[in-house]
Structures are given as structure tokens and as C-alpha cells.
Scaffold this active site. Sequence first.
Site, mmCIF file in Angstrom:
data_model
loop_
_atom_site.group_PDB
_atom_site.id
_atom_site.type_symbol
_atom_site.label_atom_id
_atom_site.label_comp_id
_atom_site.label_asym_id
_atom_site.label_seq_id
_atom_site.Cartn_x
_atom_site.Cartn_y
_atom_site.Cartn_z
ATOM 1 N NE ARG A 96 137.170 -49.000 94.519
ATOM 2 C CZ ARG A 96 136.711 -50.354 94.188
ATOM 3 N NH1 ARG A 96 137.395 -51.346 93.946
ATOM 4 N NH2 ARG A 96 135.381 -50.277 93.787
ATOM 5 N NE ARG A 121 135.292 -48.277 89.833
ATOM 6 C CZ ARG A 121 134.653 -49.347 90.024
ATOM 7 N NH1 ARG A 121 135.219 -50.459 90.016
ATOM 8 N NH2 ARG A 121 133.345 -49.513 90.529
ATOM 9 C CG ASP A 125 137.585 -52.602 90.731
ATOM 10 O OD1 ASP A 125 137.976 -53.325 91.698
ATOM 11 O OD2 ASP A 125 136.632 -53.036 90.035
ATOM 12 C CG ASP A 127 137.784 -56.657 90.463
ATOM 13 O OD1 ASP A 127 137.944 -56.450 91.812
ATOM 14 O OD2 ASP A 127 136.715 -56.454 89.827
#
Length: 538
Positions: free
Chosen positions: A101, A110, A113, A115
Site C-alpha cells: 500500500r 489503496r 485497508d 482496520d
Amino acid sequence: FDLPIYSDEIKTNTDDKWNKAFLAFGSNLGDRFQNIQLAIEILEKNPQITVNQVSSLFESEPMYFTNQDLFMNGCIEVGTNLKPLELLKVCKEIEYKNLKRVKDIENGPRTIDLDIIMYLNGDNEQVLLNDSELTIPHVRMLERSFVLEPLCELVPFDLVHPLSCEPLTTHLSQIYSKGHLEDQLWKLIPLPTINGHNRFLKFKSIEKFDDFTGKTTIVSQSPSYMMCVLNTTPDSFSDGNEFYHILDKQLIRVQHMYDEGLKLHDSIIIDIGGCSTRPNSEQIEEEIELQRTIPLIKAIRNRKDWEQEKIIISIDTYRAQVARKAIEAGVDMINDISGGTFDATMFDVVAKHPNVSYVLSHTRGDISNMVHMAKYDDDQLESGDDLTKEFMFYQRFPSKTGTNVIRSIAREVTDRYSLAILKNVRRWQLMIDPGLGFAKNGKNNLQVIRHLSLLKNYSKFTKDGQYVNFRNLPILVGPSRKSFIGKITDEPDASKRDFATGSAVTSCIGFGADIIRIHDYTNCSKAIRMADAIYKGV
Ligand SMILES: Nc1nc2ncc(COP(=O)(O)O)nc2c(=O)[nH]1
């Protein structure tokens, strides 16, 4: 509810209970599906992490920085003995080391991702963390449908956010109630890539307030798919065509399906069956089923004059080896009327091909005895013990309203679903079929059609405490020319039941079906089109 605790209170993981974390993923650069699969694979290989379940895949509009490609999003539930900041390190490594990334614009494109959204300790207590590097729960989760929608597939529908103390499903409904187009998601079912085209079945649902129940239910809002039956068997009860074994004749039939089907639909599903599944029908050897199907699949895929990416081929088989060879020959979907009960290795084959979809159907018994198993009494549903308590939007209505059949089907399909996930089949591969005519009598079939929307809104805790719901799982239904239609319309000849099938097709769509399996693709495609216009406004 359990009061949240602070991360420094997390017990050291000396005890045998692992913590649980919910991760949200998003990708809009490169091959999104491949990036996501790679990220999940790396998590699975980490000895301090177990991937417990993965949500469906969704396509969403970019938020905050809108001038970029659509995202593919979803959520993962992991077990881990890593503390939050240690888990964060693993996620960052996957993003920047493994998937390269590059963060040049805040909220920009991206490859992946990853999270941390929520974190629960070994006692299932929500953990709060306010560190310079990491905040738990994720600060922006409550404004993101592309996080909450997949997350609501994985967590009990009454799980509350530790700060708002409101159920996550309530927060999600609040987002949808604003009616912002950018919050609406497309649910994606991946299919094998053809000619460089990444292919997906795409479904859109919305939450709709139901005046009858006073509850919000999930209803389908995207064009229905048509699955055209192409039986290569001499004895199929409804279209045992005399050309079943002549390849050229079958290809002429496919050409007609292609011409007719694509007039009204963006793509068509052709369901090839080499072994009749009619109750009490003779079950031919696997070798004969292969001879009847594999050459036809290859011949269809070899036709350069057809737009192959628009032809979705499914194989109607309950045999794992037939499924495997059909996938190698170019099939996109496994249509198994047995829900994996006739061949214990079917889920292993499906799990090996995460880009091939699987129709998880309900039946009971086997071809020779299923007709005797159409017993759906009420009592068993009322006696469910606490752990199998069924959460449904209609839960306040007694099962006497005829929901006992669909509740039994949902309960039994839940058990098959749990086994499939345990064998590493991905939720994103699955759609559900209540199995009209399979271990159901005429009255049962009508009740099933009438309560299809319950299947979309069904959820429960299994006996071992696992939470399962069917949110966003597409519903496939096959009413076409079946004997219950013949009985009601006094038509003994199956091939003369298409007009009545058209009205059954319309009802199925009206009650929430997403894919309809039919024989008369010329006329039923029009019934599907009309039903979509009337019931879904598409
Ligand atoms: N998913 C699915 N597959 C099926 N395959 C065969 C039949 C039997 O009908 P046919 O013999 O006319 O194909 N019905 C279904 C069905 O209802 N759902």
C-alpha cells in the site's frame, strides 16, 4: 450488557480464552478481490490469529475523497491472543509490506485497508482504547454503511456499540434512513474471471418498513437473475427432451436462451443438469452424468461468437467430483439440491474455489424417500432451547401463521451453512434455495413462497452458541412446471404449465426471490421483467 473495559485491563492471555476482534477491509486499487483474498490468507497463516468468519463482499462509493474507483468492502471476525496494538502491527504489515500500500492522499486509493473496528476480550467484554496509534471502537464506524452492513452479518443483531449503547443494526438503519445514494451498497458474489473480465453476481437490498409487522425488513431492489434449465437427461419430469444427448441440438437451444435471455437481462444463468433430481427418479452413474455435462460445458465455453462473460454456467449436481470437473471445464456456480448432504466432500470442493458460487438448498432424506419427509409441525419450533432461540423480524407472530415450514427450512439450512463455513466455504460464495418440491408437499410449497422474505431476515444462535444470519444471502427459487402447479391448475402435462409458472415466478419475486430457475426462458423472462418492474421498481 457488559460494561466495556479499558485495554490495559485486558487479561494476559495466560488463560485459554482468546480475544476476538472485528476487522474491516477495503480495496479499490488493482485486483480488489485478489487483494482481499491475499490479506485473509496472511491473517490465516499467522499462528496468533484465527479467521473465524468473513462477511459477504460489498461494492461501495468512495467516501470523503470521491474522485476514485469503487471500493470492495467487507468484515472479518478473528480470534487472537494478540493485544490491540500488536494486532494493529500485523494489519499494518499486511497493508504496507505484503500488499505494498502507498498512502499518498488521505482516504485515497489503496490496494488494501485493514482496520480494527471492535475488540472483545476473552470474556467477550468490549474493549475501549484511546491511544495515539489506535482508537477502539473505530471512530468512524457508525457513519459507514460499508463497515456496519458486513459487520451486521457477523454479530448478534442486538450487539450494542460500547459508547452509544445502541445496537449496531439500529445505527445501520439510521444511515439508510437518510436515503443517501452513496450509502447504498451492492452485494457481490464473485465468479471466475473470463477474458480478463472480473465477474460478479450483483444484488442490492434496502431496508423497508413493513406495515404488517411494524418492523423493518430487508427487501431486494436489484434486477432478478434468470436461471435457465438445460437438462441433458431423458427422464427429467418437465423437459426430457429427445435431443438430450445430441450436442449440436443442445447448442442450438443455448443459442436461443442466449438470444432471448439477453434481450431483457444483462446476463443469464444456464443450469446444466445431467442427472434427474425428480423424487424417486433413477440415479445414473457418475460417469454418465459427466459424459452428459462436461462436453456441453466445454462446447459452450468454446463459442467465440458469444459474449462469454454474460453466460453464467451452473451445474445441477450433488456429486463433488462432478462439481470439480465442471469447474475445471468452465462452470461458475454449483447448484446442489442436497445442500451438501448427499456427498460429504462437496463443501471441500467448493472451499477450494472461492470464486465459484454455491447454491445451498434445503431438502431432507434422499431422492428415494424425501417425499415422505414433508412433516413441518409447529411444536418443534416453540420448544427451541435458549441457544437456538430464533431472532426474526416477525418473531412476535406465532408460527401458527404458517411460518412453521419456512422456519424449519431456515433452521435446517443454518446447520448446513455452519458446516460449510467450518469447512472454509466463504459466505460470499453462498446463496440459499428453500427447495420447492424437495421434501415438501403442495401446501408446504405455497407456504414457502409466501414467506420467502423470512429467509432473508432469518437469524439464530446455533446449539454451540454460534450466531448465524442470512442477511444479504440471495434467495434462489425453482417453481417452474412443478407438480404443485400442475395440481392447482389441473394440468398433468408439465410442459403445459408455463403460463401458471409465470404467475408463480411473479409471486416469488414479489415475496423476495433474487434468482428464479425456469424452463420457458422465452416467456418467463418476460414474467421476471414485469415482476421486477412492479415489485422492485427496476
Ligand atoms: N436450485 C434448484 N435446483 C433445482 N434443480 C432441479 C429441480 C427439479 O426440477 P427439474 O427436474 O425440472 O429441473 N428443482 C430445483 C430447484 O428448485 N432449485
